[in-house]
Structures are given as C-alpha cells and as structure tokens.
Design a protein around this motif. Sequence first.
Motif, PDB file in Angstrom:
ATOM      1  N   ILE A  47     -91.077  55.173  60.333  1.00  9.48           N
ATOM      2  CA  ILE A  47     -89.992  54.194  60.219  1.00  9.48           C
ATOM      3  C   ILE A  47     -90.104  53.447  58.903  1.00  9.48           C
ATOM      4  N   GLN A  50     -88.812  55.633  56.108  1.00  8.40           N
ATOM      5  CA  GLN A  50     -87.352  55.722  56.120  1.00  8.40           C
ATOM      6  C   GLN A  50     -86.712  54.475  55.535  1.00  8.40           C
ATOM      7  N   ARG A  51     -87.321  53.314  55.777  1.00  3.52           N
ATOM      8  CA  ARG A  51     -86.716  52.065  55.311  1.00  3.52           C
ATOM      9  C   ARG A  51     -86.850  51.878  53.808  1.00  3.52           C
ATOM     10  N   ALA A  62     -86.431  46.929  60.607  1.00  2.00           N
ATOM     11  CA  ALA A  62     -86.321  48.392  60.663  1.00  2.00           C
ATOM     12  C   ALA A  62     -86.794  48.915  62.023  1.00  2.00           C
ATOM     13  N   TYR A  66     -84.455  50.892  64.681  1.00  3.38           N
ATOM     14  CA  TYR A  66     -84.879  52.216  65.128  1.00  3.38           C
ATOM     15  C   TYR A  66     -84.830  52.317  66.648  1.00  3.38           C
ATOM     16  N   PHE A  70     -82.416  54.742  68.719  1.00  2.00           N
ATOM     17  CA  PHE A  70     -83.070  55.739  69.566  1.00  2.00           C
ATOM     18  C   PHE A  70     -82.457  55.737  70.964  1.00  2.00           C
TER      19      PHE A  70
END
Length: 80
Positions: A47, A50-51, A62, A66, A70
Amino acid sequence: MSKAVVKYSVRLANHRTSVSLEPAFWQAIHDIANQQHIPVRQLVEQIDHQRLHQPTTNLSSALRVYVLLFYRDKLHQTGK
C-alpha cells in the motif's frame, strides 16, 4: 468498539514508522493480509508503494482508502 484513533508501529524498508488508525481499520488490514496469506508488514509495504504515485496522501489515509476499496470491490463482485 473504541472509536479512538490509535498509533500503530510498522516497519517499512528497514525503518520504523507509525500510522494512526481506528482499531476497526487496523483489524481490517490484518484480516485482508490473512486472507491473502501475507504478513501485515508486506501488505502495508504494498500500500505504501502504491501511494508513492500520490505523494500528498499520507500512509494512514492510504490504508483507510485501501480497506474501503477492498471491501467495496468485494461487494461488487458478489452482486450485493
């Protein structure tokens, strides 16, 4: 269930950092990691990675987004 924000310590790329989350979000991170058969640390690292494409987003935010996405995706997959 407590609604207070709690600081959790995590290790990312060989350094410790903390995230501030409500216990329900932290439990959801654990649940998702268990479902994916990966350690929580690994999920948080994914995560975090990705951020990096959105530098104005902090890690705590973030993680919340997430979790939201999800479970939203799970609802859409089941058609509910």
